[in-house]
Motif scaffolding. Structure first.
Motif, PDB file in Angstrom:
ATOM      1  N   GLU A  65      -2.792  -7.884   7.875  1.00  0.00           N
ATOM      2  CA  GLU A  65      -2.881  -6.663   8.679  1.00  0.00           C
ATOM      3  C   GLU A  65      -2.642  -5.422   7.818  1.00  0.00           C
ATOM      4  O   GLU A  65      -3.313  -4.394   8.004  1.00  0.00           O
ATOM      5  CB  GLU A  65      -1.876  -6.710   9.815  1.00  0.00           C
ATOM      6  N   LEU A  66      -1.694  -5.492   6.904  1.00  0.00           N
ATOM      7  CA  LEU A  66      -1.496  -4.364   5.995  1.00  0.00           C
ATOM      8  C   LEU A  66      -2.770  -4.124   5.191  1.00  0.00           C
ATOM      9  O   LEU A  66      -3.185  -2.974   4.998  1.00  0.00           O
ATOM     10  CB  LEU A  66      -0.324  -4.610   5.050  1.00  0.00           C
ATOM     11  N   ALA A  67      -3.404  -5.193   4.719  1.00  0.00           N
ATOM     12  CA  ALA A  67      -4.648  -5.030   3.968  1.00  0.00           C
ATOM     13  C   ALA A  67      -5.702  -4.326   4.810  1.00  0.00           C
ATOM     14  O   ALA A  67      -6.437  -3.455   4.314  1.00  0.00           O
ATOM     15  CB  ALA A  67      -5.163  -6.395   3.503  1.00  0.00           C
ATOM     16  N   LEU A  68      -5.782  -4.675   6.084  1.00  0.00           N
ATOM     17  CA  LEU A  68      -6.747  -4.027   6.976  1.00  0.00           C
ATOM     18  C   LEU A  68      -6.412  -2.547   7.150  1.00  0.00           C
ATOM     19  O   LEU A  68      -7.305  -1.687   7.154  1.00  0.00           O
ATOM     20  CB  LEU A  68      -6.742  -4.751   8.314  1.00  0.00           C
ATOM     21  N   ALA A  69      -5.125  -2.238   7.276  1.00  0.00           N
ATOM     22  CA  ALA A  69      -4.710  -0.831   7.381  1.00  0.00           C
ATOM     23  C   ALA A  69      -5.028  -0.074   6.094  1.00  0.00           C
ATOM     24  O   ALA A  69      -5.475   1.086   6.130  1.00  0.00           O
ATOM     25  CB  ALA A  69      -3.215  -0.757   7.688  1.00  0.00           C
ATOM     26  N   LEU A  70      -4.794  -0.710   4.948  1.00  0.00           N
ATOM     27  CA  LEU A  70      -5.112  -0.068   3.666  1.00  0.00           C
ATOM     28  C   LEU A  70      -6.606   0.210   3.553  1.00  0.00           C
ATOM     29  O   LEU A  70      -7.019   1.290   3.113  1.00  0.00           O
ATOM     30  CB  LEU A  70      -4.654  -0.961   2.519  1.00  0.00           C
ATOM     31  N   TRP A  71      -7.418  -0.774   3.945  1.00  0.00           N
ATOM     32  CA  TRP A  71      -8.870  -0.546   3.927  1.00  0.00           C
ATOM     33  C   TRP A  71      -9.236   0.647   4.803  1.00  0.00           C
ATOM     34  O   TRP A  71     -10.074   1.481   4.422  1.00  0.00           O
ATOM     35  CB  TRP A  71      -9.601  -1.807   4.415  1.00  0.00           C
ATOM     36  N   ALA A  72      -8.621   0.758   5.970  1.00  0.00           N
ATOM     37  CA  ALA A  72      -8.972   1.816   6.918  1.00  0.00           C
ATOM     38  C   ALA A  72      -8.692   3.212   6.364  1.00  0.00           C
ATOM     39  O   ALA A  72      -9.333   4.184   6.775  1.00  0.00           O
ATOM     40  CB  ALA A  72      -8.214   1.618   8.231  1.00  0.00           C
ATOM     41  N   ILE A  73      -7.743   3.333   5.428  1.00  0.00           N
ATOM     42  CA  ILE A  73      -7.445   4.652   4.853  1.00  0.00           C
ATOM     43  C   ILE A  73      -8.037   4.801   3.459  1.00  0.00           C
ATOM     44  O   ILE A  73      -7.651   5.695   2.706  1.00  0.00           O
ATOM     45  CB  ILE A  73      -5.926   4.930   4.844  1.00  0.00           C
ATOM     46  N   GLY A  74      -8.972   3.915   3.103  1.00  0.00           N
ATOM     47  CA  GLY A  74      -9.683   4.056   1.845  1.00  0.00           C
ATOM     48  C   GLY A  74      -9.001   3.447   0.642  1.00  0.00           C
ATOM     49  O   GLY A  74      -9.390   3.723  -0.502  1.00  0.00           O
ATOM     50  N   GLU A  75      -7.992   2.583   0.878  1.00  0.00           N
ATOM     51  CA  GLU A  75      -7.254   1.947  -0.226  1.00  0.00           C
ATOM     52  C   GLU A  75      -7.742   0.514  -0.418  1.00  0.00           C
ATOM     53  O   GLU A  75      -6.964  -0.449  -0.349  1.00  0.00           O
ATOM     54  CB  GLU A  75      -5.760   1.973   0.086  1.00  0.00           C
ATOM     55  N   SER A  76      -9.031   0.344  -0.676  1.00  0.00           N
ATOM     56  CA  SER A  76      -9.613  -0.998  -0.744  1.00  0.00           C
ATOM     57  C   SER A  76      -9.075  -1.815  -1.912  1.00  0.00           C
ATOM     58  O   SER A  76      -8.917  -3.041  -1.795  1.00  0.00           O
ATOM     59  CB  SER A  76     -11.140  -0.899  -0.839  1.00  0.00           C
ATOM     60  N   ASP A  77      -8.793  -1.186  -3.037  1.00  0.00           N
ATOM     61  CA  ASP A  77      -8.273  -1.941  -4.181  1.00  0.00           C
ATOM     62  C   ASP A  77      -6.910  -2.545  -3.862  1.00  0.00           C
ATOM     63  O   ASP A  77      -6.635  -3.710  -4.176  1.00  0.00           O
ATOM     64  CB  ASP A  77      -8.165  -1.044  -5.414  1.00  0.00           C
ATOM     65  N   ARG A  78      -6.073  -1.739  -3.236  1.00  0.00           N
ATOM     66  CA  ARG A  78      -4.767  -2.251  -2.831  1.00  0.00           C
ATOM     67  C   ARG A  78      -4.919  -3.359  -1.785  1.00  0.00           C
ATOM     68  O   ARG A  78      -4.192  -4.354  -1.800  1.00  0.00           O
ATOM     69  CB  ARG A  78      -3.912  -1.128  -2.260  1.00  0.00           C
ATOM     70  N   ALA A  79      -5.835  -3.178  -0.866  1.00  0.00           N
ATOM     71  CA  ALA A  79      -6.073  -4.193   0.164  1.00  0.00           C
ATOM     72  C   ALA A  79      -6.481  -5.516  -0.478  1.00  0.00           C
ATOM     73  O   ALA A  79      -5.993  -6.587  -0.092  1.00  0.00           O
ATOM     74  CB  ALA A  79      -7.145  -3.709   1.134  1.00  0.00           C
ATOM     75  N   LEU A  80      -7.369  -5.444  -1.454  1.00  0.00           N
ATOM     76  CA  LEU A  80      -7.814  -6.650  -2.150  1.00  0.00           C
ATOM     77  C   LEU A  80      -6.640  -7.333  -2.854  1.00  0.00           C
ATOM     78  O   LEU A  80      -6.497  -8.564  -2.807  1.00  0.00           O
ATOM     79  CB  LEU A  80      -8.900  -6.294  -3.156  1.00  0.00           C
TER      80      LEU A  80
END
Length: 358
Positions: free
Chosen positions: A268-283
């Motif tokens: 879920e944190l990864a999904l939240a990170l993706w939503a704010i443009g933090e795709s590298d962190r999400a990955l």
């Protein structure tokens, strides 16, 4: 059993196409014939996690199985628009928790909108509209004057007016999806729009209106995941809690200071990170929890106690697998998942009302 569509569920370092297909098959193997998706066979079903798993099935192209999950909810909705908090192994006649939690009830709107965007099935939307409407009305009857949503009704109908930040943030997301459904059907709901604005204001400006659960990682990221915090506000909140909750290489703590990382919270944190443009962190987060994957079933263990090097609890849960697949689907560009969790195309409701400024 069909072969899941996994082209958008392939993520280097996280899932191969075959691994993604195994995970989808793992969820399907738990689903009952009547559509119910319990945590695992022999455990209970709760409505929120049931919907999360159904959305993962839609993301993999398993639309018939996902529809059966939603129709299970339609058949077993209580007269007041709610569902009970827990059903033994998805048996509607064996209710193990008769309280009715507002965030559990609201989440049907997220799933229905996701299924519609995945399939374009107007007949399904027509069938589910009364279900969504009744669920939202149940939830909003527990909205408090300050905008926050009361946690639940007890078995005897007594309202619990204390509010949970995580639950209210999830409801904020659900109400926006419900408004999208209403807009698609050309049935405007101005009261829902006002309710969303009041709820968003409470989440953004009044932490004192919620029970103090800030030791839990969900209270950290859910205002972002639920779309109440966006832009710089969302990024600042993520930074504020990062060191407290993220364990590099292992995932996200469920609660501090416990040495326990959990797959669901991490995804879920990864999904939240993706939503704010933090795709590298999400990955990075998604890659860090692959130690929870069970190679035999494709499902994921709920959590890991790193001080003891122990999987705990010994549960392979459909909702953990579902949350991971949804995060991967968003990173992979699955249109419906991106639309639902990205939030840019969801109605925001009315602006935060002046009456709530105090």
């Amino acid at each position: 059993m069909t072969t899941p569509r996994t082209e958008h569920l392939v993520l280097p370092g996280v899932l191969t196409a075959e691994q993604a297909a195994e995970t989808v098959r793992g969820i399907l193997a738990v689903q009952r014939e009547d559509g119910a998706i319990p945590w695992f066979r022999g455990h209970h079903l709760d409505p929120w996690d049931h919907v999360e798993a159904a959305m993962a099935l839609d993301a993999a192209g398993e639309h018939e199985a996902a529809e059966r999950a939603y129709l299970w909810l339609a058949r077993h909705q209580n007269p007041d628009g709610s569902w009970y908090a827990a059903y033994a192994d998805g048996d509607p006649d064996d209710v193990t928790d008769r309280s009715r939690e507002t965030n559990f009830v609201a989440y049907i709107a997220v799933g229905v909108w996701h299924h519609y965007l995945s399939t374009g099935d107007d007949t399904f939307l027509d069938r589910m509209w009364p279900v969504v409407y009744a669920a939202v009305e149940f939830v909003l009857r527990l909205q408090q004057p300050g905008g926050q949503i009361g946690w639940k009704r007890e078995d005897d109908g007594t309202p619990v007016t204390d509010a949970l930040l995580t639950g209210s943030s999830s409801i904020h997301h659900a109400l926006r999806c419900a408004l999208a459904v209403a807009e698609q059907r050309e049935e405007p709901q101005p009261d829902w729009e006002l309710a969303v604005g009041m709820l968003r204001h409470a989440i953004r400006r009044h932490p004192e209106r919620f029970l103090d659960k800030d030791r839990y990682s969900m209270d950290w990221y859910y205002p972002v995941l639920g779309g109440a915090l966006t832009g710089a506000e969302a990024r600042a909140r993520v930074e504020e809690g990062w060191e407290r909750f993220v364990v590099p290489g292992l995932g996200v703590r469920c609660v501090v200071p416990n040495p326990w990382v959990t797959g669901g919270e991490s995804a879920e944190l990864a999904l939240a990170l993706w939503a704010i443009g933090e795709s590298d962190r999400a990955l990075d987060i998604l890659a860090s929890i692959q130690h929870l994957r069970d190679p035999e079933t494709g499902l994921y263990w709920t959590g890991y106690v790193f001080d003891d090097d122990a999987i705990w609890p010994r549960e392979l849960t459909t909702w953990t697998a579902g949350s991971l697949l949804l995060a991967v689907a968003a990173l992979g560009g699955h249109e419906a998942t991106c639309a639902v969790f990205g939030g840019d195309l969801l109605p925001r409701g009315l602006e935060e009302p002046e009456c709530c400024e105090a």
